[in-house]
Design a protein around this motif. Sequence first.
Motif, mmCIF file in Angstrom:
data_model
loop_
_atom_site.group_PDB
_atom_site.id
_atom_site.type_symbol
_atom_site.label_atom_id
_atom_site.label_comp_id
_atom_site.label_asym_id
_atom_site.label_seq_id
_atom_site.Cartn_x
_atom_site.Cartn_y
_atom_site.Cartn_z
ATOM 1 N N GLU A 226 0.837 -1.201 0.000
ATOM 2 C CA GLU A 226 0.000 0.000 0.000
ATOM 3 C C GLU A 226 0.874 1.255 0.000
ATOM 4 N N GLN A 227 2.000 1.186 0.688
ATOM 5 C CA GLN A 227 2.877 2.358 0.805
ATOM 6 C C GLN A 227 3.535 2.732 -0.522
ATOM 7 N N SER A 228 3.467 1.846 -1.497
ATOM 8 C CA SER A 228 4.096 2.110 -2.798
ATOM 9 C C SER A 228 3.270 3.032 -3.680
ATOM 10 N N TYR A 229 2.042 3.328 -3.257
ATOM 11 C CA TYR A 229 1.100 4.064 -4.095
ATOM 12 C C TYR A 229 0.920 5.484 -3.586
ATOM 13 N N ASN A 230 0.942 6.422 -4.529
ATOM 14 C CA ASN A 230 0.921 7.839 -4.169
ATOM 15 C C ASN A 230 -0.459 8.469 -4.208
ATOM 16 N N TYR A 231 -1.282 8.022 -5.122
ATOM 17 C CA TYR A 231 -2.596 8.623 -5.312
ATOM 18 C C TYR A 231 -3.674 7.544 -5.202
ATOM 19 N N TRP A 232 -4.783 7.943 -4.576
ATOM 20 C CA TRP A 232 -5.866 7.002 -4.297
ATOM 21 C C TRP A 232 -7.203 7.614 -4.671
ATOM 22 N N GLY A 233 -8.104 6.736 -5.119
ATOM 23 C CA GLY A 233 -9.476 7.162 -5.316
ATOM 24 C C GLY A 233 -10.254 7.062 -4.021
ATOM 25 N N GLN A 234 -11.527 7.433 -4.089
ATOM 26 C CA GLN A 234 -12.392 7.422 -2.905
ATOM 27 C C GLN A 234 -12.982 6.053 -2.608
ATOM 28 N N GLY A 235 -12.941 5.168 -3.589
ATOM 29 C CA GLY A 235 -13.424 3.822 -3.371
ATOM 30 C C GLY A 235 -14.839 3.603 -3.866
ATOM 31 N N THR A 236 -15.143 2.349 -4.177
ATOM 32 C CA THR A 236 -16.489 1.957 -4.577
ATOM 33 C C THR A 236 -16.845 0.665 -3.840
ATOM 34 N N GLN A 237 -18.072 0.622 -3.341
ATOM 35 C CA GLN A 237 -18.502 -0.507 -2.515
ATOM 36 C C GLN A 237 -18.904 -1.699 -3.393
ATOM 37 N N VAL A 238 -18.400 -2.857 -3.042
ATOM 38 C CA VAL A 238 -18.813 -4.112 -3.661
ATOM 39 C C VAL A 238 -19.367 -5.001 -2.557
ATOM 40 N N THR A 239 -20.598 -5.437 -2.733
ATOM 41 C CA THR A 239 -21.236 -6.311 -1.762
ATOM 42 C C THR A 239 -21.702 -7.576 -2.463
ATOM 43 N N VAL A 240 -21.245 -8.712 -1.957
ATOM 44 C CA VAL A 240 -21.603 -10.002 -2.541
ATOM 45 C C VAL A 240 -22.459 -10.763 -1.541
ATOM 46 N N SER A 241 -23.676 -11.051 -1.921
ATOM 47 C CA SER A 241 -24.594 -11.760 -1.037
ATOM 48 C C SER A 241 -24.506 -13.259 -1.280
ATOM 49 N N SER A 242 -24.740 -14.007 -0.206
ATOM 50 C CA SER A 242 -24.634 -15.473 -0.310
ATOM 51 C C SER A 242 -25.969 -16.094 -0.665
#
Length: 123
Positions: free
Chosen positions: A107-123
Amino acid sequence: QVQLEESGGGLVQAGGSLRLSCAASGRTFSSYTMGWFRQAPGKEREFVAAISWSTSTYYADSVKGRFTISRDNAKNTVYLQMNSLKPEDTAVYYCAVKGGSTRVTLEQSYNYWGQGTQVTVSS
């Protein structure tokens, strides 16, 4: 200003598929390694996949054979095709731009990040 915007997350049943996109702006990223990480509730953020400028690809063991990372340099976009999804894939997925020559899985190798997107997998 560098910006990364993820999209494509959502709710899917186990065994289903999703395709995440990460659109980059503010710089041309064709010469950079791009990565995907994820963070499940109560857990640390973990490496998922990465793709270098030469399209070499790297995957976490947990997603090998199910996820595919790709990039379209003309669109400054990186993708994560996720197949055969499992409930344990549920997490917020982040894309990131790697700097320097350190390990792609850190993780420390990366300089720029997005805000993220939620992935939900239901069983």
